[in-house]
Design a protein around this motif. Structure first.
Motif, short mmCIF file in Angstrom:
data_model
loop_
_atom_site.label_atom_id
_atom_site.label_comp_id
_atom_site.label_asym_id
_atom_site.label_seq_id
_atom_site.Cartn_x
_atom_site.Cartn_y
_atom_site.Cartn_z
N MET A 1 53.01 -29.20 68.44
CA MET A 1 53.44 -28.00 69.16
C MET A 1 53.72 -28.28 70.63
SD MET A 1 53.91 -25.15 67.57
CE MET A 1 53.74 -24.59 65.89
N SER A 4 57.47 -28.06 71.29
CA SER A 4 57.96 -26.69 71.29
C SER A 4 57.52 -25.96 72.55
CB SER A 4 57.44 -25.95 70.06
OG SER A 4 57.83 -24.59 70.07
N SER A 35 63.26 -24.68 70.92
CA SER A 35 61.82 -24.50 70.84
C SER A 35 61.44 -23.73 69.58
CB SER A 35 61.32 -23.75 72.08
OG SER A 35 59.96 -23.40 71.95
N TRP A 39 59.17 -24.96 66.46
CA TRP A 39 58.01 -24.11 66.19
C TRP A 39 57.97 -23.70 64.71
CZ3 TRP A 39 57.45 -18.90 64.81
CH2 TRP A 39 56.22 -18.30 65.09
N VAL A 73 50.47 -21.72 68.98
CA VAL A 73 51.42 -20.96 68.16
C VAL A 73 51.74 -19.61 68.81
CG1 VAL A 73 51.80 -19.88 65.92
CG2 VAL A 73 50.73 -22.14 66.05
N VAL A 76 53.72 -19.92 72.37
CA VAL A 76 55.17 -20.09 72.24
C VAL A 76 55.82 -18.77 71.82
CG1 VAL A 76 57.00 -21.29 70.99
CG2 VAL A 76 54.98 -22.55 71.74
#
Length: 320
Positions: A1, A4, A35, A39, A73, A76
């Motif tokens: 991640m 991202s 991104s 993701w 998570v 983002v």
């Protein structure tokens, strides 16, 4: 991640530049799209490997070394919601409420686990600040963008409290035991940049870009932290490229973002030129990261990459 997150951070930087020096907003669009693509791919892979089961999520959250990674998570997601607001405010608000609530649940679960001894077997490093400090600050920035001033103030207060609490503990631990940090995990030291940068962005967003004494206080904290990181560069430097290098990406992007907003707020002579210089430098850094990552992937077969064991501390560096 981390790829991202860093890409979304660069998208936010270009978005700030488009608002201050008329940089191309389409570049920000492209970066947020990239991104989001990364993701989605990573999130689908996580869900396919058991992430849909609550027991697995709980075990991941309680992992002493990597539990904080789940917070990236929703971070983002919140950054993306702020960008989507330029096209559809109602959709952006719905996305933000979902991911903001998710970030709060993850952060609360982490703190509850940590205060009951969940970190006894893990070396402390600044990566733990992201879910409990940077996530609330990002939430505050997005709430201001979406015209939720009360929510922006509430999440800003959460970030300040836990920055003071956990930041003090982690910094004290680093001072006492910094030499014991594994070399692959040392890039996480650059995460120290993120709280003053995101906190400064949250404050200036809530005050419509006006620079007051508190905003200048965040500028001072950021510049002093950047000076510390400059002295730490020989320690965080790695012998060869690995995905942990993306740990640098979000700190670089978000600090540049705040500096661009600061330059615009000062209105001093030459601030536009300085903004373009900063934007060019951070973009060049990311182009180098993208090129190095692609070269790293192409040089090794996909199967070897998937099966290669991570060195001690590399997992923490890679997920930040």
């Amino acid at each position: 991640m981390s790829i991202s997150l860093g890409t979304a951070g660069l998208g936010g930087t270009w978005q700030s530049a488009s608002a201050t020096v008329s940089a191309s907003f389409s570049v920000s669009d492209a970066l947020f799209a990239l991104s989001a693509l990364i993701w989605v791919i990573l999130l689908v892979r996580y869900l396919r490997h058991g992430g849909v089961r609550w027991r697995n999520i709980r075990d991941d959250l309680h992992h002493p070394g990597q539990g904080f990674a789940l917070a990236y998570v929703p971070i983002v997601g919140m950054l993306s919601a702020g960008h989507v607001s330029h096209y559809n405010l109602d959709l952006a608000r719905g996305v933000y409420i979902f991911f903001g609530a998710t970030a709060a649940i993850i952060a609360a679960g982490l703190v509850a686990h940590w205060v009951t001894g969940g970190l006894d077997s893990a070396p402390l490093h600044p990566g733990y600040l992201l879910p409990v400090v940077s996530a609330p600050f990002v939430s505050s920035v997005t709430a201001s963008t979406l015209r939720y001033p009360e929510l922006a103030a509430a999440t800003f207060a959460v970030g300040i409290l836990y920055w003071l609490a956990f930041g003090t503990v982690i910094l004290g631990h680093l001072v006492a035991n910094g030499g014991s940090m594994p070399i692959p995990a040392r890039p996480t030291l650059t995460v120290l940049i993120i709280p003053p940068a995101t906190g400064g962005l949250a404050w200036t967003a809530a005050h419509h870009g006006v620079l007051d004494p508190i905003a200048y206080g965040f500028v001072g904290l950021l510049l002093f932290t950047l000076l510390i990181i400059a002295f730490l560069l020989p320690d965080v430097r790695q012998q060869s490229f690995h995905y942990g290098y993306w740990t640098f990406s979000f700190p670089v992007a978000t600090s540049t973002n705040f500096l661009i907003r600061w330059l615009a707020g000062t209105g001093t002579s030459g601030w536009q030129a300085a903004t373009w210089v900063l934007l060019a430098i951070v973009s060049a850094v990311f182009l180098l990261l993208y090129a190095s990552t692609l070269r790293h992937v192409l040089r090794r077969p996909a199967r070897a990459v998937a099966q290669e064991p991570a060195p001690a501390g590399a997992a923490e560096a890679a997920v930040v």
